[in-house]
Design a protein around this motif. Structure first.
Motif, PDB file in Angstrom:
ATOM      1  N   ALA A 176       0.832  -1.210   0.000  1.00 16.44           N
ATOM      2  CA  ALA A 176       0.000   0.000   0.000  1.00 16.44           C
ATOM      3  C   ALA A 176       0.867   1.261   0.000  1.00 16.44           C
ATOM      4  CB  ALA A 176      -0.920   0.000   1.207  1.00 16.44           C
ATOM      5  N   CYS A 177       1.788   1.357   0.951  1.00 11.67           N
ATOM      6  CA  CYS A 177       2.655   2.538   1.017  1.00 11.67           C
ATOM      7  C   CYS A 177       3.809   2.282   1.971  1.00 11.67           C
ATOM      8  CB  CYS A 177       1.861   3.767   1.485  1.00 11.67           C
ATOM      9  SG  CYS A 177       1.018   3.505   3.047  1.00 11.67           S
ATOM     10  N   ASN A 178       4.792   3.183   1.954  1.00  7.21           N
ATOM     11  CA  ASN A 178       5.892   3.120   2.905  1.00  7.21           C
ATOM     12  C   ASN A 178       5.618   4.073   4.063  1.00  7.21           C
ATOM     13  OD1 ASN A 178       7.720   1.211   1.856  1.00  7.21           O
ATOM     14  ND2 ASN A 178       8.289   2.679   0.246  1.00  7.21           N
ATOM     15  N   ILE A 179       5.727   3.546   5.276  1.00  6.92           N
ATOM     16  CA  ILE A 179       5.438   4.342   6.473  1.00  6.92           C
ATOM     17  C   ILE A 179       6.768   4.677   7.159  1.00  6.92           C
ATOM     18  CG2 ILE A 179       4.332   4.248   8.759  1.00  6.92           C
ATOM     19  CD1 ILE A 179       2.260   4.357   6.609  1.00  6.92           C
ATOM     20  N   PRO A 180       6.945   5.939   7.611  1.00  4.58           N
ATOM     21  CA  PRO A 180       8.201   6.286   8.292  1.00  4.58           C
ATOM     22  C   PRO A 180       8.452   5.402   9.517  1.00  4.58           C
ATOM     23  CG  PRO A 180       6.934   8.256   7.836  1.00  4.58           C
ATOM     24  CD  PRO A 180       6.055   7.100   7.492  1.00  4.58           C
ATOM     25  N   LEU A 181       9.705   4.992   9.660  1.00  7.11           N
ATOM     26  CA  LEU A 181      10.111   4.204  10.823  1.00  7.11           C
ATOM     27  C   LEU A 181      10.848   5.160  11.760  1.00  7.11           C
ATOM     28  CD1 LEU A 181       9.897   1.249  11.638  1.00  7.11           C
ATOM     29  CD2 LEU A 181      12.022   0.810  10.434  1.00  7.11           C
ATOM     30  N   CYS A 182      10.088   5.760  12.679  1.00  4.34           N
ATOM     31  CA  CYS A 182      10.682   6.801  13.519  1.00  4.34           C
ATOM     32  C   CYS A 182      11.600   6.191  14.568  1.00  4.34           C
ATOM     33  CB  CYS A 182       9.585   7.620  14.198  1.00  4.34           C
ATOM     34  SG  CYS A 182       8.672   8.622  13.033  1.00  4.34           S
ATOM     35  N   THR A 183      12.588   6.994  14.975  1.00  5.08           N
ATOM     36  CA  THR A 183      13.576   6.525  15.936  1.00  5.08           C
ATOM     37  C   THR A 183      13.479   7.340  17.220  1.00  5.08           C
ATOM     38  OG1 THR A 183      15.172   8.119  15.173  1.00  5.08           O
ATOM     39  CG2 THR A 183      15.169   5.989  14.070  1.00  5.08           C
ATOM     40  N   ARG A 184      14.354   6.985  18.175  1.00  2.44           N
ATOM     41  CA  ARG A 184      14.357   7.745  19.423  1.00  2.44           C
ATOM     42  C   ARG A 184      14.733   9.200  19.190  1.00  2.44           C
ATOM     43  NH1 ARG A 184      19.701   7.781  21.492  1.00  2.44           N
ATOM     44  NH2 ARG A 184      21.056   6.615  20.100  1.00  2.44           N
ATOM     45  N   LYS A 185      15.489   9.470  18.136  1.00  7.17           N
ATOM     46  CA  LYS A 185      15.838  10.867  17.854  1.00  7.17           C
ATOM     47  C   LYS A 185      14.634  11.648  17.342  1.00  7.17           C
ATOM     48  CE  LYS A 185      20.704  10.373  17.414  1.00  7.17           C
ATOM     49  NZ  LYS A 185      21.905  10.598  16.632  1.00  7.17           N
ATOM     50  N   ASP A 186      13.768  10.974  16.590  1.00  7.22           N
ATOM     51  CA  ASP A 186      12.524  11.639  16.195  1.00  7.22           C
ATOM     52  C   ASP A 186      11.696  11.956  17.427  1.00  7.22           C
ATOM     53  OD1 ASP A 186      12.646  11.680  13.275  1.00  7.22           O
ATOM     54  OD2 ASP A 186      12.653   9.501  13.448  1.00  7.22           O
ATOM     55  N   LEU A 187      11.703  11.013  18.381  1.00  7.57           N
ATOM     56  CA  LEU A 187      10.977  11.255  19.628  1.00  7.57           C
ATOM     57  C   LEU A 187      11.580  12.453  20.355  1.00  7.57           C
ATOM     58  CD1 LEU A 187       8.928  10.528  21.817  1.00  7.57           C
ATOM     59  CD2 LEU A 187      10.566   8.902  22.740  1.00  7.57           C
ATOM     60  N   ARG A 188      12.913  12.474  20.430  1.00  8.50           N
ATOM     61  CA  ARG A 188      13.585  13.597  21.104  1.00  8.50           C
ATOM     62  C   ARG A 188      13.201  14.928  20.451  1.00  8.50           C
ATOM     63  NH1 ARG A 188      19.622  14.369  19.557  1.00  8.50           N
ATOM     64  NH2 ARG A 188      18.491  14.796  17.647  1.00  8.50           N
ATOM     65  N   ASN A 189      13.255  14.968  19.112  1.00  3.68           N
ATOM     66  CA  ASN A 189      12.902  16.204  18.418  1.00  3.68           C
ATOM     67  C   ASN A 189      11.452  16.586  18.678  1.00  3.68           C
ATOM     68  OD1 ASN A 189      15.456  16.106  17.408  1.00  3.68           O
ATOM     69  ND2 ASN A 189      14.861  15.375  15.371  1.00  3.68           N
ATOM     70  N   ALA A 190      10.581  15.571  18.708  1.00  5.76           N
ATOM     71  CA  ALA A 190       9.164  15.839  18.946  1.00  5.76           C
ATOM     72  C   ALA A 190       8.954  16.392  20.353  1.00  5.76           C
ATOM     73  CB  ALA A 190       8.348  14.560  18.747  1.00  5.76           C
ATOM     74  N   VAL A 191       9.726  15.886  21.315  1.00  7.97           N
ATOM     75  CA  VAL A 191       9.598  16.390  22.690  1.00  7.97           C
ATOM     76  C   VAL A 191      10.010  17.864  22.738  1.00  7.97           C
ATOM     77  CG1 VAL A 191      10.471  16.205  25.054  1.00  7.97           C
ATOM     78  CG2 VAL A 191       9.903  14.143  23.784  1.00  7.97           C
ATOM     79  N   GLU A 192      11.084  18.210  22.034  1.00 12.38           N
ATOM     80  CA  GLU A 192      11.515  19.609  22.013  1.00 12.38           C
ATOM     81  C   GLU A 192      10.416  20.505  21.453  1.00 12.38           C
ATOM     82  OE1 GLU A 192      14.703  20.804  23.062  1.00 12.38           O
ATOM     83  OE2 GLU A 192      14.817  18.779  23.874  1.00 12.38           O
ATOM     84  N   THR A 193       9.823  20.082  20.350  1.00  7.04           N
ATOM     85  CA  THR A 193       8.804  20.922  19.710  1.00  7.04           C
ATOM     86  C   THR A 193       7.529  20.959  20.549  1.00  7.04           C
ATOM     87  OG1 THR A 193       7.565  21.331  17.693  1.00  7.04           O
ATOM     88  CG2 THR A 193       8.124  19.095  18.087  1.00  7.04           C
ATOM     89  N   ALA A 194       7.195  19.824  21.188  1.00  9.22           N
ATOM     90  CA  ALA A 194       6.007  19.799  22.055  1.00  9.22           C
ATOM     91  C   ALA A 194       6.214  20.704  23.265  1.00  9.22           C
ATOM     92  CB  ALA A 194       5.723  18.377  22.510  1.00  9.22           C
ATOM     93  N   ALA A 195       7.446  20.721  23.793  1.00  8.03           N
ATOM     94  CA  ALA A 195       7.723  21.567  24.955  1.00  8.03           C
ATOM     95  C   ALA A 195       7.618  23.042  24.592  1.00  8.03           C
ATOM     96  CB  ALA A 195       9.111  21.250  25.506  1.00  8.03           C
ATOM     97  N   LYS A 196       8.014  23.355  23.365  1.00  8.03           N
ATOM     98  CA  LYS A 196       7.908  24.752  22.917  1.00  8.03           C
ATOM     99  C   LYS A 196       6.450  25.171  22.771  1.00  8.03           C
ATOM    100  CE  LYS A 196      12.093  26.040  20.518  1.00  8.03           C
ATOM    101  NZ  LYS A 196      12.708  24.780  20.035  1.00  8.03           N
ATOM    102  N   ALA A 197       5.624  24.238  22.299  1.00 13.97           N
ATOM    103  CA  ALA A 197       4.219  24.562  22.059  1.00 13.97           C
ATOM    104  C   ALA A 197       3.431  24.638  23.363  1.00 13.97           C
ATOM    105  CB  ALA A 197       3.602  23.509  21.131  1.00 13.97           C
ATOM    106  N   GLY A 198       3.947  23.992  24.414  1.00 11.40           N
ATOM    107  CA  GLY A 198       3.197  23.862  25.662  1.00 11.40           C
ATOM    108  C   GLY A 198       2.703  25.151  26.282  1.00 11.40           C
ATOM    109  N   PRO A 199       3.602  26.122  26.560  1.00 10.39           N
ATOM    110  CA  PRO A 199       3.144  27.322  27.255  1.00 10.39           C
ATOM    111  C   PRO A 199       2.012  28.038  26.514  1.00 10.39           C
ATOM    112  CG  PRO A 199       5.536  27.237  27.228  1.00 10.39           C
ATOM    113  CD  PRO A 199       5.050  26.121  26.344  1.00 10.39           C
ATOM    114  N   GLY A 200       2.141  28.156  25.201  1.00 10.89           N
ATOM    115  CA  GLY A 200       1.113  28.843  24.421  1.00 10.89           C
ATOM    116  C   GLY A 200      -0.225  28.122  24.493  1.00 10.89           C
ATOM    117  N   TRP A 201      -0.181  26.805  24.390  1.00  9.23           N
ATOM    118  CA  TRP A 201      -1.402  26.008  24.395  1.00  9.23           C
ATOM    119  C   TRP A 201      -2.071  26.062  25.767  1.00  9.23           C
ATOM    120  CZ3 TRP A 201      -5.159  24.287  21.723  1.00  9.23           C
ATOM    121  CH2 TRP A 201      -5.871  23.139  22.059  1.00  9.23           C
TER     122      TRP A 201
END
Lengths: 311, 288
Positions: free
Chosen positions: B37-62
């Motif tokens: 059907a399709c190729n799905i990204p195989l995310c790694t712990r570094k993707d998680l780390r980057n996502a945590v950084e961006t989520a932390a930035k979004a937190g105060p505003g939200w």
């Protein structure tokens, strides 16, 4: 049609050679692809800590804030293997407060002087500021050049001012801020670097920016200045030191800058007498990454002290 | 002239943008008939780390947005999902759900978004309190969001299960990073596209795809995640608890050994929101 640079500037560029902009950008793009892991990463992070000029340059700075900054510079972390930073960098009025805490310590006191960040004050006023800062105990003076004069082609004026400030420094190390974002082109950055280096003493610095404009230290302008230092060193044998400042916030960026130093100037420049980072937020990220390397777990930024407010 | 098919590259929704995994790796996703059907990204712990950084930035505003405004945005998610209900049903049917079941799951997911949209400005008056004390003070307990929440979504109910875990976490002003179902990842890819147009600020919800084994250990030990909400089996729960102990992280589990009925009434409500709240009690002197 592009405006021609002034005649004096063109003459200097002919002499020192222009910068290949595309080449520089391609080269620095490759620095971001190096893989630095494990032991070498820890070494690079600790080296970067020892190169930080921990900076606070705000209107709201107080003696109390400077005191906490000094303590942080002396002991960045509980871990005794983490070195202290190279220096703290404050406004001249606060030098004497920093001196109280940093006397007899390896951490130096740097002070921005010469009507930082604009430099738009009479030369006499600027020199008086430098002398006052040195008298209060500053080990290093960060001056700004007159960008307006430089762009207008009054190169001799700019160079004479740097010489005058160097004299006023006495034994203190001088760092000449070129303010790369206001020089606009790589050619101008190279020209300004040479202009400054020709009147500096061995061990004095050239520095990218004040950190007060929209664009600060980048790998690109860092590389132009490193190349200038290398060319100048090969030509005259005088080693000039380098300090990128502003905009370096993460450990990853710091390591990329160190790679640039290693691959351009070699190991002789990989110490805090020859290379510095002017930064405030960087130190905490370096400590955070060191803790990550030690524990294996990603750390939260709030586990690291924020002395107050801005850094 | 025959037209070449234009197929979509599935990408993860992280920080309001659509990313490939930093590793560049993918895994092939097949439909129920076994065809590619399709190729799905195989995310790694570094993707998680980057996502945590961006989520932390979004937190105060939200979290500073008014509860009412968060409700409006959650309702907007329902609206956007409604308008793409057909496409979402097809995504669910890709891995074998019958058209009726798929449509039912999409309907329930829309209702769930509406449900939590209603709760954003109401849970506080239910879960917070004014406490009786014997001194001349007003004593309040108010509920505050915790921060960044890590979510391991269940393998089954790839849309409803995921949304039922993400929505209560973000309703109170937390931000979330969720690892979607590994066997049925496509609905989470589509959900990302829907969230991107739902007035939800970038970074509030981050959806990763990939292997649990790659993400789980880091999700457990990452100090910046304040809680982990996981549909997990016994072994996984133990591993998460071990990792979470180091930084005293809150863990909330859905036992994946026992089948969970995501459609039932019990799968939603203010007590799901309470899992990710921190109670703050303040003493305020009554005027002399």
């Amino acid at each position: 049609m592009a405006v021609q640079p002034p005649r004096t500037l063109r003459a200097l560029l002919t002499e020192i050679g222009p910068v290949d902009q595309v080449g520089i950008e391609e080269r620095v793009a490759k620095y971001t692809t190096r893989s630095i892991k494990k032991a070498s990463k820890v070494q690079a992070l600790k080296l970067a800590v020892s190169m930080v000029d921990l900076t606070t340059l705000e209107g709201k700075d107080t003696p109390g804030k400077v005191a906490s900054l000094c303590l942080k510079a002396l002991h960045p972390h509980d871990d005794p293997t983490i070195p202290s930073t190279a220096a703290v960098c404050v406004y001249p009025r606060l030098v004497k407060h920093a001196k109280k805490l940093l006397r007899n310590s390896p951490v130096k006191i740097a002070s921005v002087a010469t009507a930082f960040p604009s430099g738009q004050a009479p030369l006499e006023t600027r020199l008086a500021e430098v002398r006052a800062a040195v008298e209060d105990g500053a080990d290093e003076i960060d001056m700004v050049i007159s960008r307006g004069a430089f762009l207008a082609g009054e190169l001799a004026l700019v160079q004479d001012e740097i010489s005058a400030v160097r004299e006023a420094c006495g034994p203190a190390t001088l760092k000449v801020i070129l303010e790369t974002s206001e020089l606009e082109t790589y050619d101008n950055i190279r020209a300004a670097s040479f202009l400054a280096m020709r009147v500096l003493r061995p061990g004095d610095f050239i520095k990218t920016s004040t950190g007060k404009t929209s664009s600060n230290a980048t790998l690109g302008n860092n590389q132009v200045m490193l190349d200038a230092i290398r060319d100048f060193y090969l030509e005259t044998g005088t080693p000039i030191a380098m300090k990128p400042a502003g905009g370096i916030r993460t450990a990853k960026q710091a390591i990329q800058f160190l790679i640039a130093v290693k691959e351009t100037l070699g190991d002789a420049w990989l110490n805090n007498a020859r290379y510095r980072f002017g930064a405030s937020a960087l130190l905490n990220d370096l400590l955070r990454q060191l803790a990550k390397e030690k524990t294996g777990a990603y750390q939260a930024p709030y586990s690291f002290t924020e002395a107050s407010g801005s850094y | 002239m025959t037209r070449l098919p234009i197929t979509k590259t599935p990408k993860c929704y992280v920080g309001g943008a659509f990313i490939r995994s930093e590793s560049g790796r993918v895994y092939a996703h097949n439909d129920s008939a076994g065809a590619f059907a399709c190729n799905i990204p195989l995310c790694t712990r570094k993707d998680l780390r980057n996502a945590v950084e961006t989520a932390a930035k979004a937190g105060p505003g939200w979290s500073k947005r008014s509860a009412y405004n968060r409700g409006q945005i959650l309702y907007r998610i329902a609206e956007m999902l409604e308008s793409r209900a057909g496409e979402m049903s097809a995504a669910l049917a890709l891995t074998g759900a019958s058209p009726t079941t798929a449509a039912r799951e999409v309907r329930a997911s829309i209702d769930r978004a509406v449900h939590y949209a209603g709760w954003t400005d109401k849970y506080e008056s239910l879960l917070g309190s004014v406490n009786p004390v014997s001194t001349p003070h007003f004593n309040f307990t108010v509920m505050e969001p915790m921060g960044v929440i890590g979510i391991l979504a269940p393998e089954e109910a790839p849309l409803l299960g995921l949304l039922s875990m993400v929505l209560p976490a973000i309703a109170s002003g937390n931000t979330a990073i969720a690892l979607a179902s590994h066997s049925q990842p496509y609905p989470s890819i589509l959900l990302g596209e829907i969230l991107a147009v739902s007035d939800l600020p970038g970074g509030v919800v981050n959806l990763l795809t990939g292997k649990r084994a790659d993400i789980l250990p880091t999700m457990a030990t990452h100090a910046h995640l304040r809680a982990v909400y996981a549909a997990a089996d016994k072994t996984e729960r133990t591993e998460i608890q071990r990792g979470a102990a180091e930084h005293v992280k809150r863990t909330v589990f859905i036992h994946s050994e026992t089948p969970c009925d995501w459609f039932e009434e019990k799968a939603q409500g203010p007590y799901q929101i309470r899992h990710f709240l921190e109670a703050k009690t303040t003493w305020h002197p009554i005027g002399a």
